[in-house]
Design an enzyme around this catalytic site. Structure first.
Site: not given
Ligand code: URA
Length: 428
Positions: A188, A173, A192, A87, A166
Site C-alpha cells: 500500500s 482493509r 503510492k 514517508h 490501493d
Molecule cells: N499507510 C498506508 O498508506 N497504507 C497502509 O497500509 C498503512 C499505512
C-alpha cells in the site's frame, strides 16, 4: 462481453490453502477488483487469507506493481534537481515532514511529497497544514510541478489517479480487520510512493506503543520488505526504524504541531524533533549525492525561506496567527520527581478524542485541538506543576480525553527505559 481469465473463488482458495499466487492471478485480481468485477466480499476473503498465510517477496512485488498499474505514474524528469522524499508509517506528534521538506529543498534537492490525512490516533500531515489559514492540499499535477519548480518542495494530497486499487483495498482493509498485514501495508505504502515518481525515498518506520508496528522486530521486517520493493522498482531506498514509544516533541494536534515545526525552522524546537529531522534529511540528501549539512539551513534561515514560499504558493499565509482552541484544561504533576514514563498511544488517543483526529473518513478535525506536553521522560517536575495542557473547541470532550491519559504517564525517581530515537537502519 469479455471473458475473465480467472474465477475469484479459485484465487482465494489458492491463498487459503497456503499456495503462492501466480503473477497472472495477482495482476488479474487487483485489476478486476478495481474494475468492479471482483466483489468486496471476495477481495475481503483474499485479504484475510493473505493476512493469515502471508505472501513471499515475489508475490508482494507483483501485488505492488499491479496496484501501481491501475493508475498513473508521475515523472519529474523535467526538473533540474534530483527528487527525494520521505514517508513515515505514522505516529503521535510526528510533524517531521513539515520542517524536513523545506530543509532538504534548501539543500538543493526537490521534494515531491504526497501526504495523507490522519485516521485514528495518528495525525496526518495534510490535517496539520490545513490549520494554516488559506492553505490548500488539493493541487492538480500542473500546480504541483509549479510549486516544486518555484520552491523546491511541495506537500499535497495524492490525486484520485494514483494507485486507485490501493484506495479501494485500503478502505476494505479498514473495515475487515486486515490492516496489520506486512505484505498489505508494504504494498500500500510503496505503490503510492513508486507511482509518485520520486528518485529516492527514505522510510521512517515507527515502532513502540504509538506505532502501527509496536514490536521492533516486526517494524524491521516491514522496513526490509519496503526497502526491497523500492530498490526493485529503481527507487534508491533506505529505512530508519525510529522510536514511537514516547510522543515526538512537545505537541500532538494540528495547529500545535505547525507551531512547533516553525520553531524548528527558526533554529529552536524540541531536541528529538530536530535530531530526527536532521537524520532523515541527511539520508535523503546522501541518496541523491548532495553533501551539504542540513543543519546549516536552520542556522542561515534558508529552510525558513523555503517554508514561507511553499506555504504561500499553496494559498497559505505563513504570517497569519494559527488557530487556538477556545478551551484548555491543565493536568498537573501529582507529586515531585522525574517524569518516569509517557505513553505515545495514550497521548495520541487523548489528542484524537479532543478533536485533533477523526474516527470516520471525511470527518472534520479541529485545527486547534490537541495536547501540549510540558515535561518529557527524564525531566524533573514539581508537585502541582503543569504536565499537559489539553486544548479543544468542545469542552465536553475533556473527560473522555483525560480518561485516555490515565495510566499513560508516571512520575518516579528516574525515567524508565525508552527506545533510542533511531532503533535501526536498513539499506538494500
Ligand atoms: N499507510 C498506508 O498508506 N497504507 C497502509 O497500509 C498503512 C499505512
Amino acid at each position: 462481453m469479455s471473458v475473465e481469465p480467472f474465477a475469484a473463488v479459485d484465487v482465494i482458495g489458492a491463498k487459503r490453502d497456503g499456495h503462492e499466487l501466480t503473477p497472472a492471478q495477482i495482476d488479474w485480481m487487483v485489476d478486476a477488483y478495481t474494475r468492479g468485477v471482483v466483489a468486496d466480499e471476495q477481495m475481503s476473503a483474499l485479504l484475510m487469507a493473505i493476512l493469515l498465510n502471508g505472501m513471499n517477496r515475489n508475490e508482494i512485488t507483483r501485488w505492488t506493481t499491479a496496484m501501481i498499474n491501475t493508475g498513473e505514474r508521475m515523472s519529474w524528469s523535467m526538473l533540474d534537481r534530483p527528487t527525494t522524499d520521505k514517508h513515515s508509517t505514522g505516529g503521535v506528534g510526528d510533524k517531521i515532514t513539515l520542517p524536513l521538506a523545506p530543509i532538504v529543498a534548501a539543500c538543493g534537492a526537490a521534494v515531491p511529497q504526497l501526504s495523507g490525512r490522519g485516521l485514528g490516533h495518528t495525525g496526518g500531515t495534510l490535517d496539520k497544514l490545513e490549520s494554516i489559514p488559506g492553505w490548500r492540499a488539493a493541487l492538480s499535477n500542473a500546480e504541483m510541478l509549479d510549486v516544486l519548480q518555484s520552491t523546491g518542495a511541495v506537500i499535497c494530497a495524492a490525486g484520485a489517479g494514483l494507485a486507485p486499487a490501493d484506495k479501494k483495498i485500503y478502505a476494505l482493509r479498514d473495515v475487515t480487520g486486515t490492516v496489520p498485514a506486512i505484505p498489505l501495508i508494504a504494498s500500500s505504502i510503496m505503490s503510492k510512493k513508486i507511482a509518485e515518481g520520486t528518485g529516492a525515498l527514505v522510510l521512517d518506520v515507527k515502532t513502540g506503543s504509538g506505532a502501527f508496528m509496536s514490536d521492533p522486530k516486526k517494524a524491521r521486517e516491514l522496513a526490509e520488505v519496503m526497502v526491497a520493493l523500492g530498490t526493485d522498482a529503481g527507487v534508491k531506498t533506505v529505512a530508519l526504524v525510529t522510536a514511537m514509544d514516547v510522543p515526538l516533541g512537545l505537541t500532538a494536534g494540528n495547529a500545535l504541531e505547525v507551531r512547533e515545526s516553525v520553531e524548528v525552522l527558526a533554529g529552536g524546537g524540541p531536541k528529538d524533533v530536530v535530531e530526527l529531522t536532521l537524520a532523515l534529511a541527511r539520508e535523503m540528501l546522501t541518496l541523491v549525492g548532495i553533501e551539504k549539512d542540513p543543519a546549516d539551513t536552520l542556522r542561515d534561515g534558508s529552510a525558513m525561506d523555503v517554508w514561507r514560499r511553499m506555504i504561500s504558493a499553496q494559498g497559505g499565509n505563513p504570517d497569519a496567527p494559527l488557530p487556538v482552541a477556545a478551551h484548555q484544561e491543565v493536568v498537573v504533576a501529582d507529586k515531585s520527581g522525574v517524569v518516569a514514563s509517557m505513553d505515545a498511544l495514550a497521548v495520541g488517543v487523548a489528542a484524537w478524542r479532543l478533536g485533533a483526529g477523526r474516527s470516520r473518513q471525511g470527518e472534520v478535525v479541529q485545527a486547534g485541538a490537541g495536547i501540549e506536553i510540558h515535561a518529557k521522560p527524564g525531566e524533573e517536575i514539581a508537585k502541582g506543576s503543569p504536565l499537559f495542557t489539553l486544548h479543544t473547541e468542545t469542552p465536553e470532550r475533556f473527560p473522555h480525553a483525560l480518561e485516555a491519559l490515565q495510566g499513560g504517564w508516571s512520575i518516579g525517581e528516574q525515567a524508565s527505559a525508552t527506545l533510542p530515537l533511531i532503533v535501526d537502519r536498513i539499506t538494500a
